[in-house]
Design a protein around this motif. Structure first.
Motif, short mmCIF file in Angstrom:
data_model
loop_
_atom_site.label_atom_id
_atom_site.label_comp_id
_atom_site.label_asym_id
_atom_site.label_seq_id
_atom_site.Cartn_x
_atom_site.Cartn_y
_atom_site.Cartn_z
N SER A 210 20.48 3.94 -5.04
CA SER A 210 19.94 3.57 -6.35
C SER A 210 18.48 3.18 -6.29
O SER A 210 17.83 3.05 -7.33
N TYR A 211 17.94 2.96 -5.08
CA TYR A 211 16.57 2.48 -4.95
C TYR A 211 15.65 3.53 -4.31
O TYR A 211 14.71 3.18 -3.60
N LEU A 212 15.93 4.79 -4.59
CA LEU A 212 15.10 5.83 -3.99
C LEU A 212 13.80 6.08 -4.75
O LEU A 212 12.95 6.81 -4.26
N GLY A 213 13.64 5.50 -5.90
CA GLY A 213 12.54 5.93 -6.76
C GLY A 213 11.19 5.34 -6.50
O GLY A 213 10.17 6.00 -6.71
N PHE A 214 11.12 4.10 -5.99
CA PHE A 214 9.83 3.41 -6.02
C PHE A 214 8.79 4.03 -5.09
O PHE A 214 7.60 4.11 -5.44
N VAL A 215 9.19 4.48 -3.90
CA VAL A 215 8.21 5.06 -2.98
C VAL A 215 7.69 6.39 -3.51
O VAL A 215 6.59 6.81 -3.18
N GLN A 216 8.49 7.04 -4.37
CA GLN A 216 8.05 8.33 -4.91
C GLN A 216 6.81 8.17 -5.79
O GLN A 216 6.09 9.14 -6.02
N ILE A 217 6.56 6.96 -6.28
CA ILE A 217 5.33 6.73 -7.04
C ILE A 217 4.11 7.01 -6.16
O ILE A 217 3.13 7.60 -6.60
N THR A 218 4.18 6.60 -4.88
CA THR A 218 3.05 6.84 -3.99
C THR A 218 2.89 8.32 -3.68
O THR A 218 1.81 8.74 -3.27
N SER A 219 3.96 9.11 -3.86
CA SER A 219 3.86 10.55 -3.61
C SER A 219 2.92 11.22 -4.60
O SER A 219 2.42 12.31 -4.34
N VAL A 220 2.72 10.61 -5.76
CA VAL A 220 1.79 11.15 -6.74
C VAL A 220 0.57 10.25 -6.86
O VAL A 220 -0.13 10.25 -7.86
N GLY A 221 0.31 9.45 -5.79
CA GLY A 221 -0.82 8.53 -5.82
C GLY A 221 -2.14 9.21 -6.08
O GLY A 221 -3.05 8.63 -6.68
N GLU A 222 -2.28 10.47 -5.64
CA GLU A 222 -3.52 11.22 -5.82
C GLU A 222 -3.76 11.55 -7.29
O GLU A 222 -4.87 11.89 -7.68
N GLU A 223 -2.72 11.42 -8.11
CA GLU A 223 -2.83 11.80 -9.52
C GLU A 223 -2.82 10.59 -10.45
O GLU A 223 -2.84 10.74 -11.67
N ILE A 224 -2.75 9.36 -9.89
CA ILE A 224 -2.69 8.15 -10.70
C ILE A 224 -4.10 7.67 -11.00
O ILE A 224 -4.94 7.57 -10.10
N LYS A 225 -4.37 7.37 -12.24
CA LYS A 225 -5.66 6.81 -12.61
C LYS A 225 -5.80 5.40 -12.03
O LYS A 225 -4.86 4.61 -12.08
N ASP A 226 -6.98 5.11 -11.48
CA ASP A 226 -7.27 3.79 -10.90
C ASP A 226 -6.13 3.34 -9.99
O ASP A 226 -5.47 2.31 -10.23
N PRO A 227 -5.85 4.08 -8.90
CA PRO A 227 -4.68 3.77 -8.05
C PRO A 227 -4.74 2.39 -7.41
O PRO A 227 -3.71 1.79 -7.14
N GLY A 228 -5.94 1.88 -7.11
CA GLY A 228 -6.03 0.57 -6.49
C GLY A 228 -5.41 -0.53 -7.32
O GLY A 228 -4.90 -1.53 -6.79
N ARG A 229 -5.41 -0.35 -8.62
CA ARG A 229 -4.84 -1.35 -9.53
C ARG A 229 -3.45 -0.96 -10.01
O ARG A 229 -2.54 -1.79 -10.02
N ASN A 230 -3.30 0.29 -10.40
CA ASN A 230 -2.06 0.69 -11.06
C ASN A 230 -0.93 1.02 -10.09
O ASN A 230 0.24 0.87 -10.43
N LEU A 231 -1.26 1.46 -8.88
CA LEU A 231 -0.20 1.86 -7.96
C LEU A 231 0.68 0.68 -7.52
O LEU A 231 1.90 0.77 -7.61
#
Length: 747
Positions: A210-231
Motif C-alpha cells: 500500500s505504500y509503493l507510491g511515495f518514492v515514485q514522486i522522485t521518479s518524476v523529480g526532473e519534471e517537478i517545478k521548484d523541486p527543492g521545495r515541492n519534492l
C-alpha cells in the motif's frame, strides 16, 4: 529528431497526487479484509507501522531528490551512490516492481467493474491461458492508461488531481459515517488474545504494498517545478496523509461493524458502506474503488516509464529508449515497453502474486535507497547540496534500511524466491551486457578506489571487479553559430575517431526567463525545425569521420551555464566549444571557477579557420598543458600534423636545463618526434613569434588566480588576440584548492 530534456510541468498538487493516488488504491480497497482476518483490530496498527517504516525512507528520498532531481528517482540515486551494479538491481527491480504493481491495480480495476456491472462473462479460453472477465477489462484499462501517459505528463497530472480529490472526498464522507456509528467496544481487545502480537509484522509485510507510491514522486523529480521545495513536501506529505487516511478509515470501519463483516472480504469497504449508508454509500465506494485502482495504475505507469528512461540514459538498457516524442515531449518508447510488461504480467499472474511481487521488489529498493543516502553523506561528493536534509542522521536511514529488508522475510517465500530471481537476473544483466557500455562508476566505488591504500583489500577487490569498463569516449559539442559548426564538429570528430568514441552534438535553446520551460516545450516542434538543420549538418559532418553521432536539443533559461550541466547529464569526457565573450583564459565563468570544478575536460576554439597541419604547443608543465599535448598527438595521428613544442625559460634557468625538461616532457607525452623550441624572455612575445609559421596554437588554460586576473589581462587572452592562426584552449578537469583558485600558480 534529437533528444530533449523533460519539461518541468508538474506542479506541487500533481506531484503529491502521484504518491497519494498510487498508495490509496491497494491500501483501503483491496487489503483490509485479509489483514483483519489475520490480526483483527491490530490490522489498524499494522497500517500505521507500515506508514512509519515508509516515512523513514521518505526522509531519505526527499534529501536525495532535492540534491538530484532527476528522472528515475530511487534508481538514479542508488546508481549514483552505489554504482551501476546496484543501479541495475534497483532499476530493474523498480521498473519491474512497478509493472507488477500496475498489473495488480488494473486487475483490481477489472474486479470492481465486474462487481459494479454485474458482469458474468468469462473465463475466456485462449489455448494456453484462460482470462477472467476482470483480466479482460484490466487489459483494456491498461491500454487506456498507457495511452494517457504516452500523450504527456501534464495530462497525467491533471487526471491524477481530479481522481485523488474525488477519492479523498468519498473516503472522508465514509469515515464520518463510520465515526457517527462507532462502538469502540468492537475494537477490544485490539490484540487478539489467541495470537498476541505475532501477526503484527507479517500483516505489516502484507499491507506494505500500500505504500509503493511515495518514492515514485522522485521518479518524476526532473519534471517537478521548484523541486527543492515541492519534492519533499510531496514525498513526506503523501506518506503522512495516506497513513492518516488508512488509520482513520480502518478504525472507523472496525468500530462501526463487527470484525467478521470485514475479515476475508475483498470488498469490505463496499459492504460496510452499504450497512452504514445504504445503496448510495455502496455505489459511492464502488466508484471509489474504481477511482483508486485507476489512480494507482495511472501513477505507476507514469513513474515506471521514467525509470526505464533513466536506465537508457545511463546505458543500463538500450539508449534508444531515451527517445522523446516530437509532439508530446514524453519518453514514448519507455512507456510502450513498460506497457508491454504490464499486459504480459496481467495475462499470466493472479492478483495476490502481482501485488506481493511488487511489494518485495520495492522493499529491496527502499533498503538500498537508505544505504545510498548514507554513502552520499559520508563521501560528500562534489555537487551534493540538498535543499532538504534527513532529521536525526544517521539513525533515520540506518533504521529505514534495516526495517525495509527485514519486512521481506514476512512475505510469501515463493514470491521472495521470484523476486530474488529478478535480482540475480539484474546483476547478471549488468555483468554481461551493461558493464562494457556504461561508464560512470558510483560514489562508493570512487571513494574506495581513491583510498585503496587505506581500505581493506576485499573492499578494493570487490570495487575493482564490478567497476564499469564502458570505453566509449564522448565528445560533446555545444552548437550555436552555424558559421562555426563545421570546424567545431570537425575538431570533435577527429578526436572522437582517434579515441574510438562518440560525438554528442548539443543545441541549447535559451528560453526567456519570463517564459516557463513548459511553455517553451509547447513549441518544441518549431524549435526542432529551427535547430534541425544545424544538428543535421553536424551529423553529416561528423559521420564523414566514421564516428557515432548523437544529437540533443535542450531547453533552458541559461545558455552558457547550461553547457556544464549538459556535460554532466550526457557523461561527456570532453567538451569542444567556441570562444565566446565569456573567455578569460579559462573555460568556465569567473564565479563558476571560484565555486566548482569542471565536469570534464574542455577545449575552447578561437577559430580563424580550422587547419591542423602545423601545431604549436607551448608548455611549462601542468595538467592543462598535458591535455594540450594529448590533443596535439591525436590531431597529429589524424592529420599527420607537424607538432612543435615550445618552452620559454626563466632568466635564471640555463638553456641546457630547459632543453632537458622539454625533451623529457615530450617523451612522457608520446611526442618524442615533435620539434623542440626553446625561447627566453617574455612568454607572450615568444609564443607570438613562434606562432607565425603555425596553423594552430594549443595552449593550456591559465593557472593564474582569479584575484590576480582581475587586475591584469591573462596571457591566454593576449595570445588569442595577437596570433593570426586558430587558438585552442585546453583545460583539464582537476581539483584546485580555494587558494589556487584565488591566487593561482605558475602560468
Amino acid at each position: 529528431m534529437s533528444d530533449e530534456e523533460l519539461a518541468k510541468d508538474l506542479g506541487p498538487l500533481a506531484a503529491l497526487t502521484i504518491g497519494v493516488g498510487t498508495m490509496i488504491g491497494a491500501g483501503i480497497f483491496v487489503l483490509p479484509g485479509e489483514a483483519v482476518a489475520s490480526a483483527g483490530p491490530l490490522a489498524a496498527v499494522a497500517f500505521v507501522l507500515g506508514g512509519g517504516i515508509a516515512l523513514l525512507t521518505a526522509f531519505s528520498a526527499s534529501e536525495l531528490g532535492t540534491a538530484m532531481p532527476k528522472s528515475g528517482g530511487a534508481y538514479f540515486y542508488v546508481n549514483r551512490a552505489l554504482g551501476p551494479l546496484f543501479g541495475s538491481i534497483a532499476g530493474w527491480g523498480n521498473w519491474i516492481g512497478l509493472a507488477f504493481a500496475s498489473a495488480f491495480y488494473v486487475y483490481g480495476f477489472g474486479e470492481y467493474i465486474v462487481r459494479m456491472g454485474g458482469l458474468t462473462f468469462g473465463p475466456l479460453d485462449l489455448y494456453v491461458i484462460s482470462l477472467s472477465a476482470a483480466q479482460v477489462i484490466g487489459i483494456g484499462a491498461a491500454l487506456l492508461f498507457i495511452t494517457v501517459n504516452y500523450v504527456g505528463a501534464k495530462e497525467t497530472g491533471t487526471l491524477q488531481n481530479v481522481i485523488v480529490l474525488i477519492l479523498v472526498g468519498i473516503l472522508t464522507v465514509f469515515t464520518a459515517f463510520g465515526v457517527m456509528n462507532a462502538d469502540l467496544s468492537t475494537l477490544r481487545p485490539i490484540v487478539p488474545p489467541e495470537k498476541g502480537l505475532t501477526p503484527l509484522l507479517p500483516v505489516t509485510g502484507l499491507i506494505f504494498v500500500s505504500y509503493l507510491g511515495f518514492v515514485q514522486i522522485t521518479s518524476v523529480g526532473e519534471e517537478i517545478k521548484d523541486p527543492g521545495r515541492n519534492l519533499p513536501r510531496a514525498v513526506i506529505g503523501s506518506v503522512v496523509l495516506v497513513t492518516v487516511i488508512y488509520a482513520l478509515v480502518l478504525i472507523a470501519v472496525l468500530a462501526a461493524v463487527e470484525t467478521e463483516l470485514v475479515a476475508n472480504n475483498d470488498t469490505a469497504v463496499v459492504d460496510v458502506a452499504s450497512t452504514l449508508i445504504g445503496p448510495i454509500g455502496a455505489g459511492a465506494l464502488l466508484l471509489g474503488g474504481l477511482l483508486a485502482t485507476a489512480s494507482s495504475a495511472n501513477a505507476s505507469i507514469l513513474a515506471s516509464s521514467r525509470i526505464n528512461f533513466a536506465m537508457g540514459r545511463n546505458k543500463l538498457v538500450s539508449p534508444n529508449l531515451n527517445a522523446i516524442h516530437p509532439r508530446f515531449g514524453t519518453p514514448y518508447r519507455s512507456i510502450a515497453v513498460t506497457g508491454g510488461f504490464i499486459i504480459f504480467f496481467l495475462l499470466i499472474g493472479d492478483i495476490r502474486t502481482l501485488s506481493t511481487a511488487g511489494s518485495v521488489l520495492h522493499l529491496i529498493i527502499y533498503g538500498l535507497l537508505n544505504v545510498a543516502l548514507i554513502v552520499m553523506r559520508e563521501a560528500e561528493p562534489e555537487g551534493y547540496d540538498p535543499d532538504y536534509r534527513v532529521p536525526f542522521y544517521p539513525f533515520t536511514p540506518i533504521l529505514g534500511a534495516i526495517l525495509s529488508f527485514a519486512l521481506i522475510a514476512f512475505i510469501d517465500p515463493r514470491v521472495i524466491a521470484l523476486s530474488g530471481l529478478f535480482v540475480v537476473v539484474a546483476a547478471l544483466w549488468y555483468l554481461f551486457y551493461a558493464r562494457d557500455k556504461t561508464e560512470a562508476q558510483g560514489v562508493l566505488s570512487e571513494y574506495i578506489l581513491n583510498r585503496a591504500d587505506e581500505m581493506p583489500e576485499p573492499a578494493v577487490t570487490a570495487a575493482t571487479s564490478v567497476k564499469p569498463d564502458g570505453g566509449t569516449y564522448r565528445v560533446m559539442v555545444p552548437l550555436a553559430n552555424p558559421d562555426h559548426e563545421t570546424d567545431l564538429i570537425t575538431l570533435a570528430s577527429a578526436l572522437a575517431k582517434q579515441k574510438g568514441g562518440t560525438v554528442v552534438a548539443t543545441h541549447i535553446v535559451q528560453v526567456p526567463d519570463q517564459t516557463p520551460l513548459e511553455k517553451g516545450a509547447d513549441h518544441v516542434a518549431k524549435l526542432d525545425s529551427e535547430s534541425g538543420a544545424l544538428l543535421e549538418q553536424a551529423r553529416r559532418d561528423a559521420e564523414t569521420f566514421g564516428v557515432d553521432v548523437e544529437t540533443r536539443t535542450i531547453l533552458s533559461h541559461r545558455s552558457f551555464d547550461e553547457v556544464f550541466d549538459a556535460a554532466r547529464t550526457n557523461d561527456a569526457d570532453l567538451v569542444v566549444m567556441g570562444w565566446g565573450p565569456h573567455a578569460h583564459g579559462r573555460a568556465e565563468q569567473r564565479m563558476d571557477e571560484l565555486t566548482g570544478d569542471l565536469p570534464c575536460d574542455f577545449l575552447v576554439l578561437k577559430n580563424r579557420g580550422f587547419d591542423a597541419s602545423r601545431i604549436l604547443v607551448p608548455t611549462a608543465g601542468g595538467p592543462d598543458s598535458e591535455l594540450g599535448a594529448t590533443v596535439a598527438k591525436l590531431l597529429a595521428d589524424e592529420y599527420d600534423s607537424d607538432v612543435t613544442l615550445l618552452y620559454v625559460r626563466d632568466d635564471d634557468e640555463s638553456a641546457a636545463d630547459a632543453e632537458a625538461f622539454l625533451q623529457e616532457w615530450a617523451t612522457d607525452h608520446d611526442l618524442a618526434d615533435a620539434t623542440l623550441q626553446i625561447e627566453a624572455g617574455d612568454p607572450g612575445t615568444a609564443i607570438g613569434r613562434a606562432a607565425r609559421e603555425q596553423t594552430m596554437v594549443v595552449v593550456g588554460a591559465t593557472e593564474r588566480g582569479l584575484l590576480t586576473r582581475l587586475v591584469g589581462e591573462s596571457l591566454i587572452d593576449d595570445i588569442a588576440e595577437t596570433v593570426d592562426c586558430s587558438v585552442l584552449l585546453a583545460q583539464r578537469s582537476h581539483d584546485r584548492s580555494l587558494r589556487e583558485r584565488l591566487f593561482g600558480g605558475r602560468e
